[in-house]
Design a protein around this motif. Structure first.
Motif, PDB file in Angstrom:
ATOM      1  N   GLY A  46       0.815  -1.210   0.000  1.00 32.56           N
ATOM      2  CA  GLY A  46       0.000   0.000   0.000  1.00 32.56           C
ATOM      3  C   GLY A  46       0.846   1.255   0.000  1.00 32.56           C
ATOM      4  O   GLY A  46       0.616   2.193  -0.783  1.00 32.56           O
ATOM      5  N   LEU A  76       2.629   1.760  -3.394  1.00 37.37           N
ATOM      6  CA  LEU A  76       1.727   2.257  -4.429  1.00 37.37           C
ATOM      7  C   LEU A  76       1.458   3.743  -4.245  1.00 37.37           C
ATOM      8  O   LEU A  76       1.420   4.511  -5.219  1.00 37.37           O
ATOM      9  N   ASP A  77       1.280   4.164  -3.003  1.00 37.52           N
ATOM     10  CA  ASP A  77       1.024   5.575  -2.736  1.00 37.52           C
ATOM     11  C   ASP A  77       2.258   6.421  -3.033  1.00 37.52           C
ATOM     12  O   ASP A  77       2.152   7.537  -3.561  1.00 37.52           O
ATOM     13  N   GLY A 106       2.897   6.334  -7.029  1.00 32.88           N
ATOM     14  CA  GLY A 106       1.843   7.031  -7.750  1.00 32.88           C
ATOM     15  C   GLY A 106       1.800   6.624  -9.214  1.00 32.88           C
ATOM     16  O   GLY A 106       2.830   6.368  -9.845  1.00 32.88           O
ATOM     17  N   ALA A 157      -4.929  -4.237  -0.919  1.00 30.53           N
ATOM     18  CA  ALA A 157      -4.288  -2.946  -1.191  1.00 30.53           C
ATOM     19  C   ALA A 157      -4.751  -2.374  -2.520  1.00 30.53           C
ATOM     20  O   ALA A 157      -4.944  -1.162  -2.661  1.00 30.53           O
ATOM     21  N   CYS A 158      -4.946  -3.231  -3.507  1.00 29.38           N
ATOM     22  CA  CYS A 158      -5.351  -2.768  -4.833  1.00 29.38           C
ATOM     23  C   CYS A 158      -6.815  -2.346  -4.873  1.00 29.38           C
ATOM     24  O   CYS A 158      -7.204  -1.506  -5.695  1.00 29.38           O
ATOM     25  N   THR A 215      -8.348  -0.560  -2.796  1.00 28.24           N
ATOM     26  CA  THR A 215      -8.490   0.817  -2.322  1.00 28.24           C
ATOM     27  C   THR A 215      -7.704   1.797  -3.186  1.00 28.24           C
ATOM     28  O   THR A 215      -7.550   2.970  -2.812  1.00 28.24           O
ATOM     29  N   ARG A 216      -7.217   1.318  -4.325  1.00 30.17           N
ATOM     30  CA  ARG A 216      -6.478   2.163  -5.254  1.00 30.17           C
ATOM     31  C   ARG A 216      -6.924   1.823  -6.674  1.00 30.17           C
ATOM     32  O   ARG A 216      -7.768   0.959  -6.866  1.00 30.17           O
ATOM     33  N   THR A 217      -6.366   2.499  -7.655  1.00 28.34           N
ATOM     34  CA  THR A 217      -6.843   2.323  -9.038  1.00 28.34           C
ATOM     35  C   THR A 217      -6.026   1.315  -9.836  1.00 28.34           C
ATOM     36  O   THR A 217      -6.327   1.082 -11.002  1.00 28.34           O
ATOM     37  N   ALA A 218      -4.985   0.743  -9.241  1.00 34.73           N
ATOM     38  CA  ALA A 218      -4.141  -0.201  -9.986  1.00 34.73           C
ATOM     39  C   ALA A 218      -4.898  -1.496 -10.269  1.00 34.73           C
ATOM     40  O   ALA A 218      -5.620  -2.010  -9.408  1.00 34.73           O
TER      41      ALA A 218
END
Length: 475
Positions: free
Chosen positions: A209, A212-213, A216, A239-240, A242-245
């Protein structure tokens, strides 16, 4: 944004395909009725009246065939094959529909021309797009940034593939691995030579996480972890979410040495990984079977005088039947009776049991010894090919009684039964036959199964003419 752009490109390509299909329909009519000598002239209007139906049928076939699925990593030959398959299905659907259209008789030559011209136009369009995207990605445009979780064999091979094919447009920003800087480069990979640098590990898996942050703009996360690391895979997935990856799973199963025809299928939407399997049924299998039948029929017809002469010689040399039948194991462990010209007196093998023939043994008759040295005793096996027991090219079948011992002595021995047995094979044309190393024979058989192609079969048949009949190990 990436998904919307992909959908826009797919819809644009679909619309362009429909335009090219219409153009091919008109061009086929022009070539058929304007360029070639027509038996009778047919107006273009009659064919244009059927064009909307053709567009609907072909559009549906193309969509159902998966022609517009996003395949950034697809190579050009596979794309050409996908187009050819879709066009063949479209032509077949059109011909079937024409059967119910009775206003006038459509030209069969027009349909053939339509299929050929549409294939050429569709492939040309995709080749142009392919070339443009390749140049753009090699210049750094339209590139997706990739983070690979797991620096083992699978992860490093994945990174090498992205580096070896820059036109795919993937840039590896680094690896996550709990071993940190202790990760070593995997040995030289025959698929991607010259790329042996140790991977750049930028953190442990638990920091997915934060990484990734910090980085970016990571578009893709590839989890190349062993199947035993289910907890780590779950953490990466969380982790993915909650993100756009995007997240892709590449199970690290390369540590299993005896993989064969591995692939992924699904059962009611559940992904199923096949580790050991026979070759999937596709158009190549159909072509191989058709070639087997045609080649066997031609061989039996052309050698019929020789077959009659050998049959007479076997019959006159010793009492007993002309043909010898022996149980062998073929595809998926199924047994069948292989046919040979009899080379031994009747009852000899009952005394010796199931053993390999050896150089200088006295079991064969004089005629039989000659037939073995020249491999002419194998000619009746073309009948086995016609019956579907065997193929012309493939691993040589063995007797079940001997296999019971071999299967425990030779790792991977039973994998050779994932493909139909053959009269000649990759091992045979390299001299691994008769009383030679069984380990080398299995090595060559498995190489053939893993790398099989129609071109390889043709090569083996060509080599058989020079190495397969008379050989020092044929006895």
């Amino acid at each position: 944004m990436l998904l919307e752009r992909s959908l826009l490109l797919q819809r644009g390509l679909f619309a362009a395909d429909l335009v090219l299909i219409a153009l091919a329909w008109v061009l086929a009519w022009t070539v058929r009725f304007e360029v070639l000598t027509p038996p009778e002239w047919v107006s273009l209007g009659a064919y244009l009246g059927f064009l909307p139906f053709v567009l609907v049928v072909w559009g549906g076939v193309f969509l159902l065939s998966g022609l517009y699925q996003t395949r950034r990593a697809q190579r050009l030959p596979l794309m050409v094959f996908a187009v050819a398959r879709a066009v063949a299905l479209g032509v077949a659907a059109s011909v079937a529909a024409l059967f119910f259209f009775r206003e006038f008789s459509f030209s069969r030559l027009h349909m053939l021309l339509f299929g050929a011209i549409s294939s050429a136009l569709l492939v040309a369009l995709r080749t142009a797009i392919y070339a443009a995207l390749r140049q753009a990605r090699e210049r750094g445009h339209n590139v997706r940034r990739v983070l690979i979780v797991g620096a083992g064999k699978a992860g490093q091979r994945l990174a090498r593939a992205f580096q070896h094919y820059p036109w795919m447009g993937f840039e590896v920003v680094g690896f996550l691995d709990d071993r940190g800087d202790a990760v070593d480069a995997e040995p030289a990979d025959p698929f991607y030579p010259g790329q042996e640098a140790a991977p750049r590990v930028i953190g442990p898996v638990r920091d997915i996480g934060a990484v990734l942050d910090r980085l970016g703009g990571v578009d893709m996360v590839y989890a190349a972890l062993p199947l035993s690391a289910a907890d780590k895979i779950e953490a990466v997935a969380e982790a993915c979410t909650t993100r756009t990856a995007h997240l892709c799973l590449v199970p690290d199963i390369l540590g299993l040495d005896l993989l064969l025809n591995s692939r992924v299928s699904d059962v009611d939407g559940l992904p199923v990984i096949h580790l050991l399997d026979e070759a999937p049924f596709d158009v190549r299998q159909i072509v191989k079977r058709a070639a087997d039948v045609a080649f066997s029929l031609a061989a039996l017809v052309l050698t019929s005088p020789l077959l009659a002469l050998i049959a007479a010689a076997v019959k006159l040399s010793s009492p007993g039947p002309v043909l010898y039948r022996q149980t062998r194991m073929g595809l998926n462990g199924q047994t069948f009776e292989i046919l040979k010209f009899r080379s031994m007196p009747v009852g000899v093998e009952a005394q010796s049991g199931a053993v390999w023939s050896r150089r200088g043994e006295a079991r064969a008759t004089p005629v039989g010894a000659f037939l073995r040295r020249t491999s002419l005793d194998e000619l009746p096996q073309f009948l086995n090919v016609l019956r579907g027991d065997m193929s012309v090219v493939g691993p040589r079948p063995e007797r079940p009684a001997l296999i019971e011992g071999f299967r425990h002595q030779i790792p991977g021995y039973m994998l050779r039964h994932k493909m139909n047995a053959g009269i000649t094979g990759w091992a045979q044309v390299h001299g691994w036959r008769g009383d030679t190393s069984l380990e080398k024979r299995i090595e060559f058989d498995l190489f053939y199964i893993r790398n099989w192609s129609l071109g390889m079969d043709v090569k083996i048949l060509f080599l058989t003419l020079f190495r397969g009949f008379v050989h020092e190990n044929a006895h």
